[in-house]
Design an enzyme around this catalytic site. Structure first.
Site, short mmCIF file in Angstrom:
data_model
loop_
_atom_site.label_atom_id
_atom_site.label_comp_id
_atom_site.label_asym_id
_atom_site.label_seq_id
_atom_site.Cartn_x
_atom_site.Cartn_y
_atom_site.Cartn_z
N ARG A 80 80.53 137.77 66.92
CA ARG A 80 79.22 137.83 66.25
C ARG A 80 78.29 136.77 66.83
NH1 ARG A 80 79.15 137.62 59.85
NH2 ARG A 80 79.46 135.41 60.24
N LYS A 183 72.76 135.82 63.25
CA LYS A 183 72.97 134.66 62.38
C LYS A 183 72.20 133.47 62.95
CE LYS A 183 76.58 133.00 59.33
NZ LYS A 183 76.27 133.76 58.11
N GLU A 219 70.16 143.07 51.59
CA GLU A 219 71.27 142.17 51.25
C GLU A 219 70.78 141.03 50.39
OE1 GLU A 219 73.13 139.83 54.39
OE2 GLU A 219 71.39 140.07 55.65
C1 LIG Z 1 76.68 134.65 57.22
C2 LIG Z 1 75.89 135.67 56.48
C3 LIG Z 1 76.48 136.62 55.63
C4 LIG Z 1 77.96 136.63 55.33
O1 LIG Z 1 78.76 136.88 56.44
P1 LIG Z 1 80.30 136.52 56.40
O2 LIG Z 1 80.76 136.76 57.79
O3 LIG Z 1 80.93 137.42 55.42
O4 LIG Z 1 80.39 135.09 55.97
C5 LIG Z 1 75.67 137.57 55.03
N1 LIG Z 1 74.34 137.58 55.21
C6 LIG Z 1 73.73 136.66 55.99
C7 LIG Z 1 72.26 136.72 56.14
C8 LIG Z 1 74.48 135.69 56.66
O5 LIG Z 1 73.86 134.79 57.42
#
Ligand SMILES: *Cc1c(COP(=O)(O)O)cnc(C)c1O
Length: 339
Positions: A80, A183, A219
């Protein structure tokens, strides 16, 4: 560590023994370097400071029932981060180097991995930043990759309890064709003011709708959303949400619990038909949602009337936790055992 009260730890920062760094210069990644310094010497014109060339990850290591340390889905986090690098034109950190750094830094800070049964874990934060000096807007030529760890407490100190969430239509977190699926720190900066407002109003999180039509669920701030009805786990498909590895893990284990899975656009109106809802991410695995208020529209969707999480959310949570802690066999190859 004799002086850490593991079960009272919050999601804060505690200095550990070492962190690890690696620099990309002259077209190549260098060796991993371990240091006890918490600071980064950096040029004031570094691209990460001005133009947001910043990618991060978040994952956890757990002390298992057998005393062994398990890192949850490390390679998925490495991949990722590569996708984030591609998204904002940063130098990709090779998956092997990412994993070597993560395993290395967990080993070097082994005494900070909380004991089995404390509910606490070791949070691992990989970071990649553009470091070369530049004033023109273009990708950096030099990068730094860094991983630090810090022990964090159990997310649910008062049990697995649902909290209220709010839709604030006057804010967007990410644009439909923007960086929502990567991210990057910029997405978090964009969500701070909505998050503060939600907290002031007594909500734990903001639930974002798609920015284009304000019709579909995207989300929650830092976590993906799911709803449950008719024995089916339903989670949004959207171009502007971050692909949560926790969400992916829940989708993978759901069939073993006899739960069906659907990943598709979820119109807000469908919330009325959900029996359970939750947010999922590394921090909490699942945060059950008590109700969702859409303030501007004057609507409220209630999922829990008795202050308890729904039965399927609880089953999914318990199973994933048990895999992370080595209490159940790791049938999915989620864990890397640190030898
Ligand atoms: C990190 C993150 C998540 C959660 O991802 P995980 O891999 O499950 O920790 C969800 N939404 C956003 C915007 C994120 O930055």
């Amino acid at each position: 560590m004799d002086n850490i009260n593991w079960s009272e730890l919050s999601f804060g920062y505690i200095k550990t023994d070492l962190n690890v760094r690696c620099s990309f210069k002259n077209g190549v990644w260098g060796e991993l370097e371990y240091t006890d310094s918490e600071y980064i010497p950096m040029h004031m014109a570094a691209t990460c400071l001005h133009y947001g060339q910043e990618a991060f990850e978040g994952l956890k290591a757990f002390r298992g029932a057998d005393g062994k340390i398990r890192i949850f889905r490390m390679e998925e986090n490495a991949k990722r981060m590569q996708s984030t690098c591609d998204g904002i034109l940063m130098q990709r950190i090779p998956v092997e180097k990412f994993c070597e750094a993560v395993i290395g830094i967990v080993k070097k800070n082994e005494r900070f991995v909380p004991p089995y049964g404390s509910g606490a874990s070791l949070y691992i934060r990989p970071l990649l930043i553009g470091t070369s000096a530049q004033v023109g807007v273009k990708p950096a030529e030099e990068y730094m990759f860094l991983v630090f760890v810090t022990p964090v407490g159990p997310y649910f100190k008062e049990g697995f309890q649902p909290t209220p969430v709010v839709i604030l239509r006057e804010y967007d977190r990410a644009a439909p064709l923007g960086t929502g699926k990567y991210k990057v720190g910029g997405n978090y900066a964009a969500s701070l003011s909505a998050g503060e407002k939600a907290h002031e109003l007594g909500y734990s999180m903001v639930l974002y709708l798609d920015a284009r039509e304000k019709k579909y669920i995207d989300e929650c701030g830092p976590a993906n959303f799911f709803g449950i009805k008719n024995n089916t786990y339903i989670t949004p498909k959207s171009e502007s949400i971050l692909p949560s590895i926790t969400n992916d893990s829940l989708m993978k284990i759901a069939p073993s619990l006899g739960i069906k899975v659907e990943q598709r656009p979820i119109p807000e109106t469908e919330l009325a038909s959900f029996e359970e809802a939750g947010a999922c991410g590394t921090a909490a695995v699942i945060s059950p949602i008590q109700r969702i208020d859409d303030l501007q529209e004057g609507k409220s969707y209630v999922f829990s009337k008795d202050g308890k999480a729904g039965p399927l959310s609880e089953k999914l949570y318990n199973k994933l936790r048990a895999i992370q802690l080595g209490e159940l066999p790791d049938d999915y190859g989620f864990n890397t055992i640190v030898e």
